[in-house]
Design a protein around this motif. Structure first.
Motif, PDB file in Angstrom:
ATOM      1  N   ALA A 131     -24.555  25.347  36.840  1.00 24.45           N
ATOM      2  CA  ALA A 131     -23.322  26.058  36.518  1.00 24.45           C
ATOM      3  C   ALA A 131     -22.749  25.527  35.215  1.00 24.45           C
ATOM      4  O   ALA A 131     -23.216  24.516  34.681  1.00 24.45           O
ATOM      5  N   GLY A 132     -21.726  26.203  34.680  1.00 22.95           N
ATOM      6  CA  GLY A 132     -21.068  25.708  33.481  1.00 22.95           C
ATOM      7  C   GLY A 132     -20.602  26.805  32.558  1.00 22.95           C
ATOM      8  O   GLY A 132     -20.566  27.992  32.922  1.00 22.95           O
ATOM      9  N   THR A 133     -20.256  26.406  31.337  1.00 22.68           N
ATOM     10  CA  THR A 133     -19.847  27.343  30.293  1.00 22.68           C
ATOM     11  C   THR A 133     -20.911  27.346  29.204  1.00 22.68           C
ATOM     12  O   THR A 133     -21.351  26.288  28.746  1.00 22.68           O
ATOM     13  N   PHE A 134     -21.309  28.533  28.793  1.00 28.29           N
ATOM     14  CA  PHE A 134     -22.357  28.696  27.788  1.00 28.29           C
ATOM     15  C   PHE A 134     -21.745  29.318  26.544  1.00 28.29           C
ATOM     16  O   PHE A 134     -21.271  30.453  26.565  1.00 28.29           O
ATOM     17  N   TYR A 135     -21.776  28.531  25.456  1.00 24.90           N
ATOM     18  CA  TYR A 135     -21.134  28.937  24.208  1.00 24.90           C
ATOM     19  C   TYR A 135     -22.176  29.559  23.270  1.00 24.90           C
ATOM     20  O   TYR A 135     -23.041  28.854  22.761  1.00 24.90           O
ATOM     21  N   TRP A 136     -22.079  30.878  23.055  1.00 22.37           N
ATOM     22  CA  TRP A 136     -22.961  31.536  22.096  1.00 22.37           C
ATOM     23  C   TRP A 136     -22.609  31.012  20.700  1.00 22.37           C
ATOM     24  O   TRP A 136     -21.460  31.103  20.262  1.00 22.37           O
ATOM     25  N   GLU A 137     -23.599  30.456  20.004  1.00 24.18           N
ATOM     26  CA  GLU A 137     -23.336  29.827  18.713  1.00 24.18           C
ATOM     27  C   GLU A 137     -23.661  30.763  17.559  1.00 24.18           C
ATOM     28  O   GLU A 137     -24.726  31.389  17.515  1.00 24.18           O
ATOM     29  N   VAL A 138     -22.743  30.845  16.621  1.00 26.38           N
ATOM     30  CA  VAL A 138     -22.966  31.585  15.373  1.00 26.38           C
ATOM     31  C   VAL A 138     -22.662  30.639  14.217  1.00 26.38           C
ATOM     32  O   VAL A 138     -21.655  29.941  14.225  1.00 26.38           O
ATOM     33  N   LEU A 139     -23.530  30.592  13.231  1.00 29.34           N
ATOM     34  CA  LEU A 139     -23.311  29.719  12.079  1.00 29.34           C
ATOM     35  C   LEU A 139     -23.922  30.346  10.843  1.00 29.34           C
ATOM     36  O   LEU A 139     -24.862  31.135  10.923  1.00 29.34           O
ATOM     37  N   GLY A 140     -23.338  29.994   9.720  1.00 28.78           N
ATOM     38  CA  GLY A 140     -23.825  30.533   8.459  1.00 28.78           C
ATOM     39  C   GLY A 140     -23.620  32.026   8.332  1.00 28.78           C
ATOM     40  O   GLY A 140     -24.375  32.713   7.636  1.00 28.78           O
ATOM     41  N   VAL A 141     -22.588  32.552   8.985  1.00 24.00           N
ATOM     42  CA  VAL A 141     -22.325  34.001   8.981  1.00 24.00           C
ATOM     43  C   VAL A 141     -20.962  34.262   8.363  1.00 24.00           C
ATOM     44  O   VAL A 141     -19.972  33.622   8.737  1.00 24.00           O
ATOM     45  N   ASP A 142     -20.898  35.181   7.404  1.00 25.02           N
ATOM     46  CA  ASP A 142     -19.618  35.572   6.833  1.00 25.02           C
ATOM     47  C   ASP A 142     -18.858  36.450   7.820  1.00 25.02           C
ATOM     48  O   ASP A 142     -19.455  37.120   8.679  1.00 25.02           O
ATOM     49  N   THR A 143     -17.560  36.486   7.688  1.00 20.24           N
ATOM     50  CA  THR A 143     -16.726  37.235   8.623  1.00 20.24           C
ATOM     51  C   THR A 143     -17.148  38.692   8.782  1.00 20.24           C
ATOM     52  O   THR A 143     -17.220  39.194   9.913  1.00 20.24           O
ATOM     53  N   PRO A 144     -17.469  39.438   7.718  1.00 20.43           N
ATOM     54  CA  PRO A 144     -17.861  40.847   7.893  1.00 20.43           C
ATOM     55  C   PRO A 144     -19.150  41.023   8.710  1.00 20.43           C
ATOM     56  O   PRO A 144     -19.380  42.090   9.279  1.00 20.43           O
ATOM     57  N   GLU A 145     -19.981  39.972   8.766  1.00 19.96           N
ATOM     58  CA  GLU A 145     -21.251  40.063   9.476  1.00 19.96           C
ATOM     59  C   GLU A 145     -21.161  39.575  10.918  1.00 19.96           C
ATOM     60  O   GLU A 145     -22.146  39.644  11.663  1.00 19.96           O
ATOM     61  N   LEU A 146     -19.991  39.115  11.328  1.00 25.95           N
ATOM     62  CA  LEU A 146     -19.855  38.472  12.626  1.00 25.95           C
ATOM     63  C   LEU A 146     -20.153  39.419  13.784  1.00 25.95           C
ATOM     64  O   LEU A 146     -20.896  39.063  14.707  1.00 25.95           O
ATOM     65  N   LEU A 171     -17.707  30.906  22.979  1.00 26.58           N
ATOM     66  CA  LEU A 171     -18.179  31.076  21.608  1.00 26.58           C
ATOM     67  C   LEU A 171     -18.071  29.755  20.849  1.00 26.58           C
ATOM     68  O   LEU A 171     -17.177  28.941  21.116  1.00 26.58           O
ATOM     69  N   SER A 172     -18.979  29.572  19.898  1.00 29.51           N
ATOM     70  CA  SER A 172     -18.948  28.388  19.053  1.00 29.51           C
ATOM     71  C   SER A 172     -19.354  28.747  17.625  1.00 29.51           C
ATOM     72  O   SER A 172     -20.408  29.352  17.417  1.00 29.51           O
ATOM     73  N   PRO A 173     -18.537  28.385  16.624  1.00 28.75           N
ATOM     74  CA  PRO A 173     -18.925  28.595  15.226  1.00 28.75           C
ATOM     75  C   PRO A 173     -19.688  27.397  14.652  1.00 28.75           C
ATOM     76  O   PRO A 173     -19.775  27.240  13.445  1.00 28.75           O
ATOM     77  N   HIS A 174     -20.233  26.566  15.536  1.00 30.55           N
ATOM     78  CA  HIS A 174     -20.997  25.368  15.214  1.00 30.55           C
ATOM     79  C   HIS A 174     -20.119  24.276  14.613  1.00 30.55           C
ATOM     80  O   HIS A 174     -19.700  23.374  15.318  1.00 30.55           O
ATOM     81  N   ALA A 175     -19.852  24.311  13.310  1.00 25.88           N
ATOM     82  CA  ALA A 175     -19.112  23.219  12.675  1.00 25.88           C
ATOM     83  C   ALA A 175     -18.441  23.724  11.406  1.00 25.88           C
ATOM     84  O   ALA A 175     -18.756  24.808  10.896  1.00 25.88           O
ATOM     85  N   VAL A 176     -17.519  22.919  10.874  1.00 29.48           N
ATOM     86  CA  VAL A 176     -16.798  23.345   9.669  1.00 29.48           C
ATOM     87  C   VAL A 176     -17.710  23.378   8.452  1.00 29.48           C
ATOM     88  O   VAL A 176     -17.411  24.063   7.467  1.00 29.48           O
ATOM     89  N   TYR A 177     -18.824  22.625   8.483  1.00 32.25           N
ATOM     90  CA  TYR A 177     -19.706  22.601   7.310  1.00 32.25           C
ATOM     91  C   TYR A 177     -20.758  23.708   7.341  1.00 32.25           C
ATOM     92  O   TYR A 177     -21.537  23.856   6.402  1.00 32.25           O
ATOM     93  N   THR A 178     -20.803  24.502   8.424  1.00 28.91           N
ATOM     94  CA  THR A 178     -21.740  25.625   8.479  1.00 28.91           C
ATOM     95  C   THR A 178     -21.023  26.969   8.604  1.00 28.91           C
ATOM     96  O   THR A 178     -21.653  28.018   8.506  1.00 28.91           O
ATOM     97  N   SER A 179     -19.719  26.943   8.834  1.00 23.27           N
ATOM     98  CA  SER A 179     -18.937  28.180   8.926  1.00 23.27           C
ATOM     99  C   SER A 179     -17.706  28.040   8.041  1.00 23.27           C
ATOM    100  O   SER A 179     -16.986  27.035   8.124  1.00 23.27           O
ATOM    101  N   GLY A 180     -17.470  29.031   7.207  1.00 28.12           N
ATOM    102  CA  GLY A 180     -16.313  28.990   6.331  1.00 28.12           C
ATOM    103  C   GLY A 180     -15.021  29.231   7.098  1.00 28.12           C
ATOM    104  O   GLY A 180     -15.030  29.599   8.283  1.00 28.12           O
ATOM    105  N   PRO A 181     -13.876  29.037   6.435  1.00 27.72           N
ATOM    106  CA  PRO A 181     -12.574  29.221   7.094  1.00 27.72           C
ATOM    107  C   PRO A 181     -12.420  30.587   7.748  1.00 27.72           C
ATOM    108  O   PRO A 181     -11.896  30.699   8.860  1.00 27.72           O
TER     109      PRO A 181
END
Length: 265
Positions: A131-146, A171-181
């Motif tokens: 059981a648990g929470t599963f965070y779909w990760e997205v990284l290196g994606v610009d906002t229009p492509e999300l 959901l997870s945007p991975h980290a600040v160094y792989t996803s922009g503001p």
């Protein structure tokens, strides 16, 4: 010999009453044993019954990469992980998730906070009883492509339907160094609108650590994003550094090892 409810004092000669696959009561064995037939009773002499462990940060899909990458500094290791992952087939990733789930259960872990790249992690974990929470990760994606990226990785449009009562979506945007503001804000906005979990890797670089502990440094502008664990209350991490936490924000400490990253509980 013992039952440890965690939320109550330990019970010597304790018992757990299970009905329909759910825990109905916890208490003295003499008291609860009188409510069931001997045939339905299981005794574990010399043992202690405790709730399942929680591993707050896992990457089940990357289980099979252990030993594939040699020991190296984190900044080199993190760049090689995506390359190794892209070499895996669908069967490889399914087997990796299953192996990670089985190893978790064998170690006494029953709940995870897993970083997932598709619905396979949820489905396989459910089949194996995790059981648990599963965070779909997205990284290196610009906002229009999300939106397109979330569709590609089959993130459910309605998480309440796509996940069950024992397995939650996030959901997870991975980290600040792989996803922009912009991407950080957008992913956080979706998670809050859907009322699902939001996870992000933090303090993996000196700049991030300075941001989180002091609110300064080259990433200081990110402090106002509203989606990083920066608030009024401090949590001591056992060193001179302190991490500010807000209400509802939790931290999973992770140790750097020769195999990459392993959670520390």
């Amino acid at each position: 010999d013992w039952v440890l409810p965690i939320g109550a004092p330990p019970i010597r000669d304790g018992a757990v009453l299970v009905k329909g696959g759910l825990i109905a009561a916890v208490g003295p064995a003499e008291e609860l044993g009188a409510t069931v037939s001997h045939r339905n009773r299981r005794d574990y002499p010399g043992c202690t019954i405790v709730p399942g462990l929680v591993n707050a940060h896992t990457h089940l899909v990357l289980t099979c990469l252990k030993g594939v990458l040699p020991p190296m500094p984190f900044h080199e290791w993190i760049r090689r992980v995506p390359v190794a992952y892209r070499a895996l087939t669908g069967d490889d990733t399914a087997a990796s998730i299953a192996l990670g789930s089985l190893r978790a259960i064998a170690s006494g872990t029953t709940v995870v906070g897993d970083i997932a790249y598709g619905p396979e992690s949820v489905a396989i974990a459910a089949d194996l009883g995790l059981a648990g929470t599963f965070y779909w990760e997205v990284l290196g994606v610009d906002t229009p492509e999300l939106a397109e990226r979330l569709y590609e990785i089959e993130y459910p449009s309605d998480p309440a339907v796509g996940c069950s009562t024992r397995l939650h979506c996030g959901l997870s945007p991975h980290a600040v160094y792989t996803s922009g503001p912009g991407a950080l804000r957008a992913v956080h906005r979706i998670a809050m609108a859907q009322k699902v979990g939001f996870a992000i890797h933090v303090a993996e670089s000196e700049a991030e650590r300075e941001l989180l502990t002091e609110g300064t440094g080259p990433l200081a502008a990110l402090a106002d994003l509203g989606c990083l664990p920066l608030a009024e209350r401090d949590l001591s991490l056992g060193t001179s550094r302190r991490l500010a936490l807000g209400v509802g924000i939790f931290v999973a400490a992770v140790a750097v090892t020769s195999f990459g990253l392993l959670p520390v509980q």
